[in-house]
Design a protein around this motif. Structure first.
Motif, PDB file in Angstrom:
ATOM      1  N   ASN A   1      10.230  14.263  68.742  1.00  0.00           N
ATOM      2  CA  ASN A   1       8.805  14.065  68.968  1.00  0.00           C
ATOM      3  C   ASN A   1       8.526  12.568  68.988  1.00  0.00           C
ATOM      4  O   ASN A   1       8.641  11.886  67.964  1.00  0.00           O
ATOM      5  CB  ASN A   1       7.986  14.743  67.865  1.00  0.00           C
ATOM      6  N   SER A   2       8.198  12.052  70.171  1.00  0.00           N
ATOM      7  CA  SER A   2       7.902  10.633  70.325  1.00  0.00           C
ATOM      8  C   SER A   2       7.140  10.447  71.624  1.00  0.00           C
ATOM      9  O   SER A   2       6.907  11.410  72.358  1.00  0.00           O
ATOM     10  CB  SER A   2       9.202   9.802  70.349  1.00  0.00           C
ATOM     11  N   CYS A   3       6.751   9.225  71.918  1.00  0.00           N
ATOM     12  CA  CYS A   3       6.039   8.956  73.169  1.00  0.00           C
ATOM     13  C   CYS A   3       6.853   9.447  74.354  1.00  0.00           C
ATOM     14  O   CYS A   3       8.063   9.236  74.426  1.00  0.00           O
ATOM     15  CB  CYS A   3       5.754   7.457  73.312  1.00  0.00           C
ATOM     16  N   GLN A   4       6.169  10.091  75.297  1.00  0.00           N
ATOM     17  CA  GLN A   4       6.828  10.652  76.475  1.00  0.00           C
ATOM     18  C   GLN A   4       6.864   9.662  77.643  1.00  0.00           C
ATOM     19  O   GLN A   4       7.448   9.937  78.672  1.00  0.00           O
ATOM     20  CB  GLN A   4       6.091  11.917  76.933  1.00  0.00           C
ATOM     21  N   HIS A   5       6.176   8.522  77.496  1.00  0.00           N
ATOM     22  CA  HIS A   5       6.091   7.518  78.559  1.00  0.00           C
ATOM     23  C   HIS A   5       5.691   8.173  79.890  1.00  0.00           C
ATOM     24  O   HIS A   5       6.390   8.065  80.897  1.00  0.00           O
ATOM     25  CB  HIS A   5       7.386   6.726  78.663  1.00  0.00           C
ATOM     26  N   CYS A   6       4.563   8.856  79.819  1.00  0.00           N
ATOM     27  CA  CYS A   6       4.074   9.640  80.957  1.00  0.00           C
ATOM     28  C   CYS A   6       3.834   8.770  82.191  1.00  0.00           C
ATOM     29  O   CYS A   6       3.329   7.652  82.096  1.00  0.00           O
ATOM     30  CB  CYS A   6       2.765  10.328  80.593  1.00  0.00           C
ATOM     31  N   GLU A   7       4.184   9.319  83.327  1.00  0.00           N
ATOM     32  CA  GLU A   7       3.884   8.649  84.576  1.00  0.00           C
ATOM     33  C   GLU A   7       2.375   8.628  84.804  1.00  0.00           C
ATOM     34  O   GLU A   7       1.821   7.647  85.297  1.00  0.00           O
ATOM     35  CB  GLU A   7       4.593   9.358  85.729  1.00  0.00           C
ATOM     36  N   ASN A   8       1.713   9.720  84.446  1.00  0.00           N
ATOM     37  CA  ASN A   8       0.249   9.800  84.457  1.00  0.00           C
ATOM     38  C   ASN A   8      -0.200   9.881  83.003  1.00  0.00           C
ATOM     39  O   ASN A   8      -0.387  10.963  82.465  1.00  0.00           O
ATOM     40  CB  ASN A   8      -0.223  11.031  85.234  1.00  0.00           C
ATOM     41  N   ALA A   9      -0.362   8.746  82.373  1.00  0.00           N
ATOM     42  CA  ALA A   9      -0.588   8.682  80.925  1.00  0.00           C
ATOM     43  C   ALA A   9      -2.067   8.759  80.578  1.00  0.00           C
ATOM     44  O   ALA A   9      -2.822   7.818  80.856  1.00  0.00           O
ATOM     45  CB  ALA A   9       0.013   7.389  80.375  1.00  0.00           C
ATOM     46  N   PRO A  10      -2.518   9.849  79.945  1.00  0.00           N
ATOM     47  CA  PRO A  10      -3.924   9.970  79.560  1.00  0.00           C
ATOM     48  C   PRO A  10      -4.401   8.844  78.650  1.00  0.00           C
ATOM     49  O   PRO A  10      -5.546   8.402  78.748  1.00  0.00           O
ATOM     50  CB  PRO A  10      -3.973  11.320  78.833  1.00  0.00           C
ATOM     51  N   CYS A  11      -3.521   8.372  77.765  1.00  0.00           N
ATOM     52  CA  CYS A  11      -3.908   7.307  76.840  1.00  0.00           C
ATOM     53  C   CYS A  11      -4.333   6.044  77.579  1.00  0.00           C
ATOM     54  O   CYS A  11      -5.238   5.321  77.149  1.00  0.00           O
ATOM     55  CB  CYS A  11      -2.756   6.993  75.886  1.00  0.00           C
ATOM     56  N   VAL A  12      -3.684   5.778  78.703  1.00  0.00           N
ATOM     57  CA  VAL A  12      -4.006   4.595  79.504  1.00  0.00           C
ATOM     58  C   VAL A  12      -5.368   4.754  80.171  1.00  0.00           C
ATOM     59  O   VAL A  12      -6.178   3.823  80.212  1.00  0.00           O
ATOM     60  CB  VAL A  12      -2.918   4.338  80.560  1.00  0.00           C
ATOM     61  N   TYR A  13      -5.633   5.947  80.679  1.00  0.00           N
ATOM     62  CA  TYR A  13      -6.853   6.175  81.447  1.00  0.00           C
ATOM     63  C   TYR A  13      -8.112   6.152  80.592  1.00  0.00           C
ATOM     64  O   TYR A  13      -9.190   5.830  81.081  1.00  0.00           O
ATOM     65  CB  TYR A  13      -6.755   7.497  82.204  1.00  0.00           C
ATOM     66  N   VAL A  14      -8.008   6.509  79.311  1.00  0.00           N
ATOM     67  CA  VAL A  14      -9.209   6.544  78.470  1.00  0.00           C
ATOM     68  C   VAL A  14      -9.468   5.240  77.729  1.00  0.00           C
ATOM     69  O   VAL A  14     -10.555   5.050  77.181  1.00  0.00           O
ATOM     70  CB  VAL A  14      -9.139   7.692  77.437  1.00  0.00           C
ATOM     71  N   CYS A  15      -8.510   4.343  77.701  1.00  0.00           N
ATOM     72  CA  CYS A  15      -8.668   3.104  76.933  1.00  0.00           C
ATOM     73  C   CYS A  15      -9.761   2.227  77.551  1.00  0.00           C
ATOM     74  O   CYS A  15      -9.653   1.832  78.714  1.00  0.00           O
ATOM     75  CB  CYS A  15      -7.351   2.335  76.879  1.00  0.00           C
TER      76      CYS A  15
END
Length: 228
Positions: A97-111
């Motif tokens: 369980n760790s960061c998935q380094h998403c290609e479409n990262a929700p964390c980036v879009y809401v910051c």
């Protein structure tokens, strides 16, 4: 594929509850993802083989030491399943369980400040700590719940593939170097000949919550005596 910070959540309105922030924030959109993002020359990813993992936690210990992660929080956890089988023939499934380094990262879009970002050169999702205002939106938006507030600098934090430590020194991430069973493989997913690309090609793999469209870059080889 990409989506804007404003438009990553679809539907009539999704309420995000954040820790330490008074009130709530409602995010709504007409679309979730849009085309146009250029693919990075390098796209780092990781593979975790659940059959090779013995749950020793050497990876999380190395991560903590190399990246100076304080007690009480963690960039990487290994979860152990309930026992499978009857004593003395009992087995366990260990999952990362760790960061998935998403290609479409929700964390980036809401910051709201640009503190959460994806490095265009490597695909690594990271945090500009000096830009983080501690709003907690990224923690709430992450479907994998792998972000935390660093107790010392008060900024959002998580795994960044040892980008500032081992990777900067030309090494493999600390978790990969420390694994005694070679259960972890790290490398460039854009290179068809890389070790990780070949491993993904030749092994059965899965990724967590792919139906969300996040395109996680953490692949897993399923435990062959259990269920995914």
């Amino acid at each position: 594929m990409s989506c804007s910070r404003r438009n990553f959540i679809t539907g009539a309105g999704v309420v995000i509850f954040t820790t330490g922030v008074a009130g709530t924030a409602a995010l709504s959109s007409r679309r979730s993802f849009a085309s146009g993002e250029e693919e990075a020359a390098i796209k780092y990813g990781m593979l975790h083989d659940e059959n090779a993992c013995i749950g020793c936690t050497a990876c999380s210990d190395a991560c903590r030491e190399v990246n100076k992660v304080p007690e009480g929080v963690s960039r990487l956890d290994i979860h152990r399943s309930d026992p499978m089988g009857e004593f003395p023939d009992v087995e366990y499934r260990f999952t990362r369980n760790s960061c998935q380094h998403c290609e479409n990262a929700p964390c980036v879009y809401v910051c709201p400040t640009g503190a959460a970002y994806k490095d265009p050169k490597t695909g690594i999702v990271d945090v500009h700590k000096d830009k983080c205002v501690g709003c907690g939106y990224c923690l709430a938006a992450c479907p994998y719940q792998v972000r935390f507030f660093h107790p010392e600098n008060k900024a959002a934090d998580k795994c960044n593939f040892c980008r500032d430590t081992n990777l900067a020194q030309g090494k493999q991430p600390a978790c990969v170097e420390s694994c005694p069973t070679s259960a972890l493989v790290f490398g460039d997913l854009n290179d068809a000949n890389s070790t990780i690309s070949q491993a993904i090609k030749n092994k059965p793999v899965y990724r967590d919550k792919v139906t969300l469209g996040t395109k996680p870059q953490l692949y897993k080889v399923p435990f062959d005596k259990g269920e995914v």
